[in-house]
Design an enzyme around this catalytic site. Sequence first.
Site, PDB file in Angstrom:
ATOM      1  N   ARG A 150      26.854  41.969  48.958  1.00 57.58           N
ATOM      2  CA  ARG A 150      26.655  43.135  49.842  1.00 57.58           C
ATOM      3  C   ARG A 150      25.396  43.920  49.508  1.00 57.58           C
ATOM      4  O   ARG A 150      24.816  44.561  50.371  1.00 57.58           O
ATOM      5  CB  ARG A 150      27.832  44.108  49.722  1.00 57.58           C
ATOM      6  CG  ARG A 150      29.092  43.693  50.424  1.00 57.58           C
ATOM      7  CD  ARG A 150      30.202  44.701  50.124  1.00 57.58           C
ATOM      8  NE  ARG A 150      29.842  46.047  50.573  1.00 57.58           N
ATOM      9  CZ  ARG A 150      29.863  46.453  51.839  1.00 57.58           C
ATOM     10  NH1 ARG A 150      30.238  45.606  52.778  1.00 57.58           N
ATOM     11  NH2 ARG A 150      29.514  47.679  52.157  1.00 57.58           N
TER      12      ARG A 150
ATOM     13  N   ASP B 156      28.052  53.677  50.877  1.00 59.83           N
ATOM     14  CA  ASP B 156      29.306  53.181  50.318  1.00 59.83           C
ATOM     15  C   ASP B 156      29.820  54.098  49.230  1.00 59.83           C
ATOM     16  O   ASP B 156      29.056  54.674  48.467  1.00 59.83           O
ATOM     17  CB  ASP B 156      29.119  51.793  49.696  1.00 59.83           C
ATOM     18  CG  ASP B 156      29.350  50.687  50.691  1.00 59.83           C
ATOM     19  OD1 ASP B 156      29.827  50.982  51.792  1.00 59.83           O
ATOM     20  OD2 ASP B 156      29.032  49.530  50.358  1.00 59.83           O
TER      21      ASP B 156
ATOM     22  N   PRO C   3      40.486  38.278  32.188  1.00 59.31           N
ATOM     23  CA  PRO C   3      40.994  39.638  31.936  1.00 59.31           C
ATOM     24  C   PRO C   3      40.423  40.238  30.649  1.00 59.31           C
ATOM     25  O   PRO C   3      40.511  41.443  30.437  1.00 59.31           O
ATOM     26  CB  PRO C   3      42.508  39.447  31.812  1.00 59.31           C
ATOM     27  CG  PRO C   3      42.803  38.094  32.326  1.00 59.31           C
ATOM     28  CD  PRO C   3      41.560  37.272  32.238  1.00 59.31           C
TER      29      PRO C   3
ATOM     30  N   GLU D  32      46.034  29.135  30.733  1.00 64.85           N
ATOM     31  CA  GLU D  32      46.082  30.210  29.734  1.00 64.85           C
ATOM     32  C   GLU D  32      44.695  30.749  29.405  1.00 64.85           C
ATOM     33  O   GLU D  32      44.553  31.838  28.891  1.00 64.85           O
ATOM     34  CB  GLU D  32      46.761  29.719  28.449  1.00 64.85           C
ATOM     35  CG  GLU D  32      48.269  29.609  28.540  1.00 64.85           C
ATOM     36  CD  GLU D  32      48.930  30.895  29.032  1.00 64.85           C
ATOM     37  OE1 GLU D  32      48.715  31.940  28.407  1.00 64.85           O
ATOM     38  OE2 GLU D  32      49.649  30.831  30.044  1.00 64.85           O
TER      39      GLU D  32
HETATM   40  N1  ADE Z   1      41.649  36.040  35.741  1.00 59.71           N
HETATM   41  C1  ADE Z   1      42.935  36.438  35.729  1.00 59.71           C
HETATM   42  N2  ADE Z   1      43.046  37.759  35.831  1.00 59.71           N
HETATM   43  C2  ADE Z   1      41.769  38.254  35.904  1.00 59.71           C
HETATM   44  C3  ADE Z   1      41.218  39.554  36.012  1.00 59.71           C
HETATM   45  N3  ADE Z   1      41.977  40.636  36.042  1.00 59.71           N
HETATM   46  N4  ADE Z   1      39.885  39.660  36.062  1.00 59.71           N
HETATM   47  C4  ADE Z   1      39.101  38.569  35.993  1.00 59.71           C
HETATM   48  N5  ADE Z   1      39.569  37.320  35.886  1.00 59.71           N
HETATM   49  C5  ADE Z   1      40.891  37.154  35.837  1.00 59.71           C
END
Ligand code: ADE
Length: 265
Positions: free
Chosen positions: A154, A169, A89, A116
């Site tokens: 793709r 697309d 994230p 984590e």
């Molecule tokens: N791992 C957990 N959440 C994620 C996300 N939003 N993007 C990429 N990897 C992740």
Amino acid sequence: MVIDLITIFPAMVEAALAEGVIGRARTRGVVDIRARDLREFTSDRHRTVDDVPYGGGPGMVMKPEPLFAAVEAIAAERGPASAVVLMTPQGRPFTHAAVEGLSRLERIVVICGRYEGVDERVADVLVTDEISIGDYVLSGGELPALVVVDAVARLVPGVVGDDASVAADSFADGWLDYPHYTRPAVFRGRAVPDVLVSGHHGEIERWRRAEQVRRTYERRPDLLDRAVTTADDRKLLAELRQRNAAAGVSDRKTDGQEPGDERDD
Ligand code: ADE
């Protein structure tokens, strides 16, 4: 194109990659995509892939040794990777531009994080690219990695049967897609737009483009700044803006905020 995914859930990744467009492309040998079990690269009896965080705190952290061993073993077998991507994230947002960039590479390794997080030395030394698929947290990098692999594969020539379909697309030229219909012509009292059954290809093209412009304007105005516009598009956009202004509707309704997001501390 060669893609190796490093995961503690190879069966989950393999199941998704065996189906549909990607599954067929793999069978035909157009792309070579493999799920690698991280535990195969451990050297202890318990096949340990995680440990407690230095400094304390909740959860576990993925150990560096198995990840280094996996990436090095894959490089020895396949040749050095063009990119080692960590799904997290904290990564850069995954956009169409990112998909295009990755699709031009020859050999990609994707690390699916769990717990984590991953020991930072993996990010410092091994990883060349950190990618997030959106501002929300999933329980692991497997689903995000599958999103990346699907979108990237793709764009590899020969993966999608019809190249025109990839070119058309959504996002390829910065617009949302137009609405699609199939038979029956009337379903539960709702008819397919007349123009689509008219047989006038020119008019169908114009209608579809106008729908793309209208949808993008209404749903994702943030995309308009970078969309490639024709004179007709600009004319329609001016009309839509005028109509909204006359109705007293604000032009920018999607600013990323959801109701209840404000805090006052
Ligand atoms: N791992 C957990 N959440 C994620 C996300 N939003 N993007 C990429 N990897 C992740």
